[in-house]
Every structure is written in structure tokens, then in C-alpha cells.
Design an enzyme around this catalytic site. Structure first.
Site, PDB file in Angstrom:
ATOM      1  CB  THR A 192      12.615 -30.687  -3.002  1.00  0.00           C
ATOM      2  OG1 THR A 192      12.550 -29.676  -3.990  1.00  0.00           O
ATOM      3  CG2 THR A 192      12.811 -30.064  -1.650  1.00  0.00           C
ATOM      4  N   GLY A 233       4.956 -32.773  -6.124  1.00  0.00           N
ATOM      5  CA  GLY A 233       3.518 -32.802  -6.350  1.00  0.00           C
ATOM      6  C   GLY A 233       3.116 -34.022  -7.151  1.00  0.00           C
ATOM      7  CD  GLU A 279       9.890 -23.858  -9.897  1.00  0.00           C
ATOM      8  OE1 GLU A 279      11.069 -23.762 -10.274  1.00  0.00           O
ATOM      9  OE2 GLU A 279       9.244 -24.913  -9.973  1.00  0.00           O
TER      10      GLU A 279
END
Lengths: 659, 659
Positions: free
Chosen positions: A138, A177, A421
Site C-alpha cells: 500500500t 505493519g 485486505e
């Protein structure tokens, strides 16, 4: 001791809680194993979540890293392995507050997208934690639409390297993350350029921090994206690349390779990419979505059995709020949904396993159906469960709003599942595209995948129910759902065709139908959920006590869906207004029936007090004592505030003008 | 500079933004005054919210106290007074992060419930901040049902004092704002006992902290209740009383008095208590509920005009997400609702002013209607606006989930409005009780209050619309709403009567109808909202440009309500399935029409960037730069983490076993 108001709820259970737990776990041996894992984790003070609600983002991050590192030790100590049967219970026991989850995705992406040589090099490094991995897809300006990614990787023949760049701010990687502060390496998705020609998005392994001192590597700008609604423990990060060079071998090249002379070779099937996304979407449902809603139901229902407020009958004691019809109507459908989606998770898992076996035999036939179902259910289950947790929170009034209830953190976390997701609306439209395709195929007489065969038999009709009891017949309501789903798919397909035939361009016509297409996809998933719940109950024949209460829950789930969305059933007259009144009557009649077993039904989820981490939801129902004890531990009571000396004292002593 | 994608949205506005702003403010002179207040507040660094998203609960509390104290100075400096016209803009400009709001409730309760003597003594102390007040009603075990409060106040004739006690843990005061750390005094609601006889709940002024050094007074245990989902800046507190004595004069005694010999005398009307609650419920709507939803719409719509994702047409640039039908269908109905509820707030305010004038003439006739409308609208508006903010948050995808978007804090705060000042379900049932009463009165031929006269003419019927354009006729949809509301009230009244006639006891029958009663109350409020929106648009005749877009918004609001809740209109055949298709078509047709003016419509709310405090919602649309700049200020990037030295380094350097 247990609050008598809660103890009494357990004395009248119509079934064996222990048997229901074992059945939900898929066998008593699994229950034993799960409890052993939970006990080992909860006995270890490093894994404690006791002060979690008081911690800052920095403290939460540090605790998560500490737990992740300690977990490696614990696993060796306990003899647990990543592929062992205990593994799936560990995450549930940790309740999510652990770092390095992206390290697992890093590893998985290399295993799936990397060549054997790459796997041999990187996987041992990763599994021995000689590096910490992340996964950088992303960007600030790009999420679900991967083709739009702007990061570039230009092949430099002279040095046999790729040069990675973030050409503008919207191309900065954002959200990955474990990347903001922990990761040393990451898989970067970038547009591949060779000799000035773009070959689309490809994955590259990039080192971002020194293995010696953790300083950022040359050309790397990285950090934490700051506070979010939840996930305080995760260092979601940003990453900017300026002429970062990686060797040719760092492009993951199982499916495509760049030769030393710059020749680009594609090999293998692209279809498998679908499968990766499908895997992740199915795997998040249980731990990230269904477990939280089960916890929220446990907290809200136990609390509603001990909270007394106002009087149902004049002159009597104040009533348990669980005895009010409005409270039952808030909570019991959420409880039924928790069960319904637990069973859907089993259904998807089974479908997935079957597809996986076929794929290993190079048969990709099941992929479209699996993709459609996993997309649609990811959207529907996350949406319904998020709303369920919110309902549970609000049903606990003011105390639900305290972090100490555990409900706000369940809510703020599950909300993210609607976004990550795959954004839910986009996923529903993918399911819809499949449904429209199947509906067209059916019209052309072609065979259909099992879950959509009903689309071949769309016809007008009327529900045969004559009184409210008929609506407790599962055939009656399953057929109503099927009829409704088929009608929505068919009418939207008709609208789409009409628009195109009237001269509207195909993509415009699609956009003009998307609100209704999304509705049709949801209807399809609701139908499958009801059908699967009915079939699950039927299979229970040998366990009469459990079957009876599960049948009630199944009825409640189905009738609640009709009661709360009556328009789609009334629209073409399949149900009449009079029949809708019967549905309402049967639905409302079920509430006090299930209410009797409400506490045993949440007890069967078998959460420990530590895993609930809720002052309202503990097994003993001593909610007020616990709220008071926990509140006293708050830093707002422990750290002396300087506000008095600095502001209040001068104000009260009338020295305002001197402030 | 302004992002071109946002600038272009403003060039095509169909109306004058400045004129719309002035109209929303109730005149251009108000706009000027509001802007002057906002500017004065925002220019002052003490009032800055710049680092709010990074602050701990302690820091937020301290900042709020600092602001509250500084505000006193600022007001004197600016010549603003509590009764001046500027006052209502101050809170809006501060955006809620200010302490001592309960001090105002303390003052108000003394003004309303205290005798002249008490007012003369306490009000000057309070307004000069020689004490800081709070308001202690809610207990750990008791919220909305005040009769159930357990705190006791026993009159001691010998000393002419009341002895206050918290007899058990559930009686502990819990939640009062400003009480956890700041307040020196509070109004405690307790059961009054004289000679062993209970006289019900009464208010007592109790000092809880020393005016010298702020230490707790003898017999007082008090502190902060810890972290909540929002309101970090407020020290919501707990309070336990052990034999705390206050003089007889400290019972607020405008309406009832205890004489020195223990004689209890009640005087004045109890009805006025309703009026107090009504005042508060109406007063929170604007600042706490409608302003936040306007902010959320501003953020989400501006972001949707600059966020590009995926392609609507193959080969073209990626599209603004605001161009997708699904995104329009998420956001534009929320925008219409923000306007609708702004107008309902005006409607309620006007009703309130009229009732207030009557009450001053000792005429209490309007109270039941005012109470029913304020209860119902408190529930409906908070519910719809909370859901609207959540939709806006989710419509911004991942970035909406970052605190820096401003949306999470708007959501977590507005959510509380569904719970405080009366739990929404209970409020809806109060409205329903009024509606049932009026319906019965109508059946008996008695006259009805203006807002419910329609209940006298419930009859079967069918909507006369013949094509989709007819549904843009406001008479058509207003009548549909009226018919639907009347039908729900009437059918629930019938169910209630049938149950009672069949032998079910009255309170049981009521409980068995509560789910449907709450629906009927909501339907009534929705009908009034639509009717009021239509009337507001009609009054706009002189301002053609604004009237046109307001008419579109009104149509959208009304049709969205039918589209998203079709069952209640289809149930008795008032609308046919074919007519519902026309509603859907008209509704979907409106989306691209309003979309053209979406950005000007939120610009007209006239929020400054500082007041939005959102990286996504700023006027210039430079969202990615701002996200990046703000993230860099996060403490997660400024404070060195010890996680590397303590956990990551030993792990990476393979010293795991030594950890």
C-alpha cells in the site's frame, strides 16, 4: 464468589455447556489442547494484558515486541512449532497484542513468489530472526488498486541492479505493519522498468535498516505513521526510497524473471495470485472478526444478566436488563450471528481445503467460486460483526463506553477489518461480477458452480406459510432467502443489460448499477449463511440438547434477517404484509426462549477472564467491584497532576489575572 | 496552493457558498460574529489543538483545564459574557476540549432547584470560580432510572444536618465530569430519609475538596474513573461518601424543604423537572451531534474529491472516488442528513422558545409534546449522526482510520451522545408512550397537539405516484412518511390493546410491544424531519439558487429513507414494488446531481482547518503532504524506543536464549 444474578442463569441451561464447547472446537481433544495453550500463555507474566488500557502507543509497541520475542522462547520451551496443532490457539490466547505479524507475511510471500534459490537463501534467515521482515504494498495514494502503484524499480544492466525510487509523495509506502520501527527488510511492490518499458508491479526484497545498529540504510526514509483508532501495538510505517539499489537476485522470481541482458520472461500462472488473497481473507475471519464478536457477546450478555435497571412490574425488584424485550432484541441476534459466522468460517475453510487439493493437481476450476465467496464473506462477515460489536457496546450503556469494559478496544480493532485486505464495497462488487456472470451463463444453459445453482431457477412465487409457526420451518425461510437473492441478482442483471442496450457504455452502466450489485452480493452471502446454518443444525442429530438450542438460534438468525430487512422480501410479493407480521411474531416469540440460555450460550465460547480483559464480562459477574478496582489503577489516579498547582489553585485563590 | 482536484470542484458551484453559509447561520451578521470569535480563539496558542492526537489522558486533562482557566481571561479581554450573543460560538470554536462544563450544570441546577437564598449564596461563588462545581447523579449501578439511586441523606435533627452515605459499592457516584480531579463541590442526588421514612431523591450541595489545598474532605473518597473511548480531557469521576455531614441549608429547596423539626414540605410543580432534561437534550444536539457530522462530511467529501483510485473508464486517468456511485451513495445521504438535522434543531429550538414563554405564564400545556419530541429527536438524531460519522470514516478507507484524519475522534465522541442524557431506547419509548396516548385520545375524538394531529386520520390508502419523477414531488413523499408513521403507531396500539384484552398484564403487554413501539417513535421523528425539511425549503423562495440545491437535498434525504427502509412502506401496499423501483431510480438519479455541488455544500459549513484538525479535510486538499508532516510529529518518531536495545538487538544478534 459468583454474583447470584449470574449463577442463577447457569442453573437452568437446557444443554451441556461443556459439550457445546467441545463441538465448537471440533472435538473435546481440541478443547483440551486449546485450554493448555491458553493456560501456558496466561500463566506467563510477560504475556499479561493487565495494564493495556492505560498504556501509550509507545508502551503498547514495546510490550508487543517483547511478547513476540518472548514467544519464540516460549514455543521452544513448550515444544510448539509453527506447523503444529497448537499454533492456531497461540494467537487467540495472546489476543492480538504481539509484534512481527508482518514478518510472517514477509516469509509467506517469499515462499509463494520466490524461486527455490531465493527460498533457500531467505527463509532460514527469517525463521531464525536474523532479520525482521515486513511487506510494503500500500502507498499513501494507492490501496486496493494495485496497478496504480507508483514506486519504481528500474533495471540497471551495467550493475545488474534494480534502482528503487519513490517518485512522489503519493508513492510513499504507507501502513505496512512492523515497518515503522522494527523491520530490517521488506518486500517492496514496485513498477518494473527495463529499457524504459514498464512491465507492471513486481516484488523486491529491500533491506531498510542496518543489521548492526538498526540505523536506516542509505536512501531510506522510514518511520511510524502515528496514532490510529487501534493497533497501538503495531508500528505501521512509512517508507521513502531514493535511488536504493538491490541486486538482480532480489526480485522475487518464481513467476517472472529479468535476465542479465534485460530480457523479461514470464512463467507460471497468474491465477495463483488470487489464491494468495483468498487465503488471507479467509484466515482473518476467525481470529480477527468472529472471536471478537464472541467476546463482545460474552461481555454484554453477562453484564445484562447482572445489571438491574428500572422495573418491569410495579412493586417488584429492579429487573435485569436482559429481561427487557428491547435488550434481547439488541443482543440475541448478535449472539446468533456469532454462531452463524462461526459455521460459515468452517464452510469456507472446507471449501478452501478442497480447492487447495485441486490446485495442487493443477486444476484451477474452483478458483472463481472460491474467490467470489471469500470476497463476499470477508465483506459481509466483517460488516455484520463490526456492527454487532458496536451494538454490544451501546447495549452496556455508559459502562460499555469505558475502556475497562473491553468493548471499545474490540470495536476499534474490528472496525479495521472492514477496511484492510480489500475494501468491503470493492469486494462485494467482485462477488457481484461473479454472480452476474453465473446468471448469464445459467440463462445460456451452461452449468454453474454448486453455490450458485439456484440462480438457474429464478421464478416468481409466493411463500406458502399460513401462520407464524410455519416460519420456524427452515425450508420456509431458506427458500425465502434463496428467492430474494435470486431476484436481486436477476433484476440487477436486467437493469445492466437494459442500460447497455439503451446505448450506455458498459463501464458507465456497471457504475450505475453498483449500489444494487453490492446489495445482490450481500443477499447471496446471507442466503448461503442461512442455508449453511440449517445444514449444520441438521448434522447435529446425535446431540439432541445442543441441536434444539442451535435450531432456535438458526431460526432467530434467519427471522431477524427478514424482520430487519423486510423490503426485499415484500418487494415482489413473495411475502405478504400479513406473512411479515407472522415473521415478526415468531421472531419476537423466540427472544424470551433463547434469553433463558443466553448466558450458557456465551459461556460455551469458553473465554477466560484474562482473555476477555473486561471489568463487565468476567465469569463471576462482580462488575462494580472490578470497575472500581481497575479504575484505581489508572495513571490519572496515580500520577499527580500539575493542573492544580498551575491552573486550579491560582483560579480558586482568585489570582486569575496573574495567570 | 489548493489541490487542482479540489479547486475544480469549487468552480462549478450552482449557488453562492457565502449566501448559504449566511443562511445557515441565520443571517450574515451572525456569520461575521462567529468568524470573529473563531479567529480570536484560533489565534491564541493556548487554545491550539495541534498535538491533541498525540496526547495522553493526563495531558489532555491538563490542557482542558488550562484552556478553561484561560477562557475566563479571554472572555474578559474580548468583552464576551456568558449571556452574550458570542457565547454559543466559543464552544464550537474550542471544539469541546475544555474543562468545567459540569461547573455550568452545577450552576444551572442551583439556579433552577435552589431557593432565592441559596442562589444568592452560591451563584456568585461559582461564577467567580471561588469553587469548582460538578453534578453527581449517576451511580455505578444506576443510570437513567433515578428512583433507583441508592445514596442516602439522613436528616439528623439534633445537629440540623444531613448525613450522606454510600451504603454499597453500586451506590458509588460514577461518571460525573469535572469531579475526578478538579471539583471542590458537587450536587449529590440522594434518597432523603427523615425519621426513618424515605422521601425520594433530592439534591444536596456537598464540598468534596479543600479550598485551601485541594485535598479530599473527611469522609470523601474520590478519583478518576480511568480511560474511556473519548473524553480524555474530562476527569469523569467516582465519589464515595462516608458519614459526610452537610447543613440543612445545603438541600436545594425551591420545591421541597425540610423544616428544623423534620417536617417535610413539598411546594411548586414537579413538571418543571421534565423541562430541565428537555433543555439539556435540545442543547446538546447542535454542538455535540450536528456540528460533528458536518465536520465528518466536510472531511470525507473533500478527501473523496482528491483521492483517485482505480478507473471508471479504461484508458483514462484514475477516477476521483467521489465519482463512484457507491461512494456517492455512502456520503451524500449523510450530507443531506446533516442539513435535515440542522433544520430540525431550528424547529426544536423554536418549539422550546414557545414552550418557555408559556411556562413563564404558568401554562404547562406544551410540556408533554415538547418532552416527546425532544426525547425522540435526541435518540434519532444522535443515532443517525453517529452512524453518519462512522460511514464517513469508513468511506475514507485506511486513512480515515488514522487519528490524523480527525474522523476517529469525531466518531468516538459522538458515539457517547447515544448513551448520555438518557439512553436512546428508553427515550424512544417515552416518545412512543406519548404517541400511543395521543392515538387513543384521537380515537376518542379528543384534540391533539400540532405535531401529532395526523394520527387522527389513519386510513388505508395507496401512493398515487405513476412514474419516477412523481417521487420528486414533496407532497408525494411527505404523505408516504405520514402514512407509514401513522400505520406503525396504530398497529402497535392495536397489538397492545389485543394483548391486554387477551389477559396479558399491562406492564407485560407493554414490554412485549417495546421493539415495535421504538420503531413507531423513530418513524414519527423521521416523518417530522422530512416535513420540516420540505417546509424549510418552501420558505426559501427568495433565494432561488440555494432553494434549488436544498430541494435536491430534501428529495435525497426523503428518498434515501424510503430506499433504505422499504419494508415499512411496502408492508400494507401503500407503495407497490413497481413504485419502489421508481423511488430507487429517482434516488440514484439524484446522486450525480448533488455530487456536482458536494464540495460547495460542505464548504458552506464554514469550518476552518484548525477546527477540523484533519489531515484529510483541509480546505486546500493537500492530504498526502499533510499526513506525512503530521505523522513525523508523532511521539513514536520522536521518542527513541528502548525496544531495539532491549529486545530486537539481542534477537537479531541471536542472543535469544539469553533474554
Amino acid at each position: 464468589g459468583v454474583n447470584p444474578d449470574l449463577a442463577s442463569e447457569r442453573q437452568t441451561a437446557s444443554f451441556s455447556v461443556e459439550k457445546l464447547t467441545a463441538w465448537l472446537d471440533g472435538g473435546a481433544e481440541n478443547t483440551l489442547m486449546r485450554r493448555a495453550v491458553v493456560e501456558a500463555i496466561e500463566r506467563d507474566p510477560v504475556f499479561s494484558r493487565e495494564n493495556q488500557y492505560f498504556q501509550s502507543q509507545n508502551e503498547r509497541y514495546e510490550a508487543a515486541v517483547r511478547k513476540a520475542v518472548h514467544l519464540q522462547k516460549k514455543m521452544r520451551e513448550m515444544g510448539w512449532t509453527e506447523n503444529g496443532p497448537e499454533y492456531k490457539y497461540i494467537y487467540r490466547a495472546l489476543a492480538g497484542d504481539v509484534a512481527f505479524l508482518l514478518h510472517r507475511i514477509f516469509t509467506r510471500s517469499i515462499s509463494m513468489l520466490g524461486s527455490d534459490k531465493q527460498i533457500t537463501k531467505w527463509i532460514p534467515l527469517a525463521s531464525q530472526y536474523q532479520l525482521i521482515g515486513s511487506y510494503s504494498q500500500t502507498e499513501l495514494g494507492h490501496g486496493t488498486y494495485l496497478q496504480g502503484l507508483e514506486t519504481t524499480a528500474v533495471f540497471d544492466i551495467t550493475t545488474q541492479e534494480f534502482i528503487l525510487n519513490t517518485p512522489k509523495i503519493s508513492a510513499m509506502k504507507w501502513w505496512p505493519g512492523d515497518m515503522g520501527r522494527s523491520a530490517t527488510h521488506t518486500v517492496v511492490f514496485a513498477q518494473l522498468y527495463i529499457h524504459g518499458k514498464c512491465y507492471g508491479v513486481h516484488p523486491f526484497i529491500v533491506q531498510i535498516r542496518s543489521l548492526q545498529d538498526h540505523s536506516l540504510c542509505p536512501g531510506i526514509t522510514a518511520g511510524d505513521i502515528g496514532p490510529k483508532m487501534s493497533f497501538e501495538h503495531t508500528d505501521n510505517g512509512f517508507l521513502m526510497l531514493q535511488n536504493v539499489r538491490v541486486p538482480r537476485e532480489n526480485m522475487l522470481n518464481k513467476f517472472c524473471e529479468v535476465h542479465p541482458d534485460g530480457t523479461y520472461v514470464r512463467s507460471g500462472s497468474q491465477k495463483i495470485n488470487y489464491f494468495t488473497m483468498t487465503t488471507v481473507r479467509i484466515s482473518i475471519l476467525s481470529d480477527e472478526v468472529i472471536v471478537p464478536v464472541m467476546k463482545a457477546c460474552t461481555i454484554a450478555i453477562r453484564y445484562s444478566a447482572v445489571r438491574r435497571q428500572s422495573k418491569l412490574k410495579p412493586g417488584e425488584q429492579e429487573s435485569k436488563i436482559l429481561d427487557y424485550q428491547t435488550q434481547q432484541e439488541k443482543l440475541l441476534p448478535q449472539l446468533a450471528a456469532a454462531y452463524a459466522f462461526h459455521f460459515i468460517n468452517d464452510y469456507l475453510q472446507e471449501l478452501f481445503d478442497r480447492a487447495y487439493r485441486q490446485i495442487q493437481k493443477k486444476n484451477f476450476d474452483m478458483l472463481p467460486e472460491l474467490h467470489a465467496l471469500s470476497s463476499g464473506f470477508k465483506a459481509v462477515v466483517t460488516q455484520c460483526c463490526t456492527s454487532a460489536v458496536e451494538i454490544c457496546l451501546r447495549a452496556c450503556g455508559g459502562h460499555g463506553y469505558s475502556l475497562l469494559s473491553g468493548l471499545p478496544s474490540l470495536y476499534t480493532k474490528i472496525l479495521a477489518s472492514c477496511i484492510y485486505e480489500g475494501e468491503n464495497t470493492i469486494l462485494l462488487l467482485q462477488t457481484a461480477r461473479f454472480l452476474i456472470k453465473c446468471f448469464m451463463a445459467a440463462s445460456a444453459g451452461q452449468p454453474l458452480p454448486p453455490s450458485v445453482t439456484y440462480l438457474a431457477s429464478v421464478k416468481p412465487g409466493r411463500c406458502p406459510a399460513k401462520n407464524k409457526l410455519h416460519f420456524l420451518n427452515s425450508d420456509i425461510y431458506t427458500e425465502a432467502y434463496q428467492h430474494m437473492a435470486a431476484r436481486l441478482v436477476s433484476s440487477t442483471a436486467t437493469k445492466l443489460q437494459d442500460l447497455i442496450q439503451s446505448g450506455v457504455k458498459k463501464h458507465d452502466a456497471w457504475n450505475q448499477c453498483t449500489v444494487q450489485l453490492a446489495q445482490a452480493a450481500k443477499a447471496h452471502c446471507h442466503y448461503i449463511t442461512v442455508k449453511n446454518f440449517v445444514e449444520t443444525v441438521e448434522k447435529l442429530k446425535t446431540q439432541a440438547g445442543i441441536q434444539k438450542i442451535m435450531k432456535h438460534l438458526c431460526d432467530l438468525f434467519a427471522l431477524h434477517g427478514i424482520f430487519s430487512n423486510p423490503g426485499v422480501f415484500l418487494h415482489d410479493g413473495y411475502l405478504s404484509g400479513a406473512q411479515m407480521d407472522m415473521v415478526t411474531a415468531s421472531y419476537l416469540d423466540l427472544l424470551p426462549v433463547i434469553r433463558k440460555d443466553a448466558v450458557p450460550l456465551v459461556d460455551a465460547f469458553d473465554f477466560t477472564d484474562k482473555s476477555l480483559n473486561s471489568a463487565l464480562g468476567s465469569y463471576d459477574g462482580q462488575v462494580y467491584q472490578r470497575l472500581y478496582e481497575w479504575a484505581q489503577k489508572s495513571p490519572t489516579n496515580k500520577q499527580m497532576s500539575t493542573a492544580y498547582e498551575k491552573y486550579l489553585k491560582p483560579l480558586l485563590h482568585n489570582k486569575l489575572s496573574k495567570l
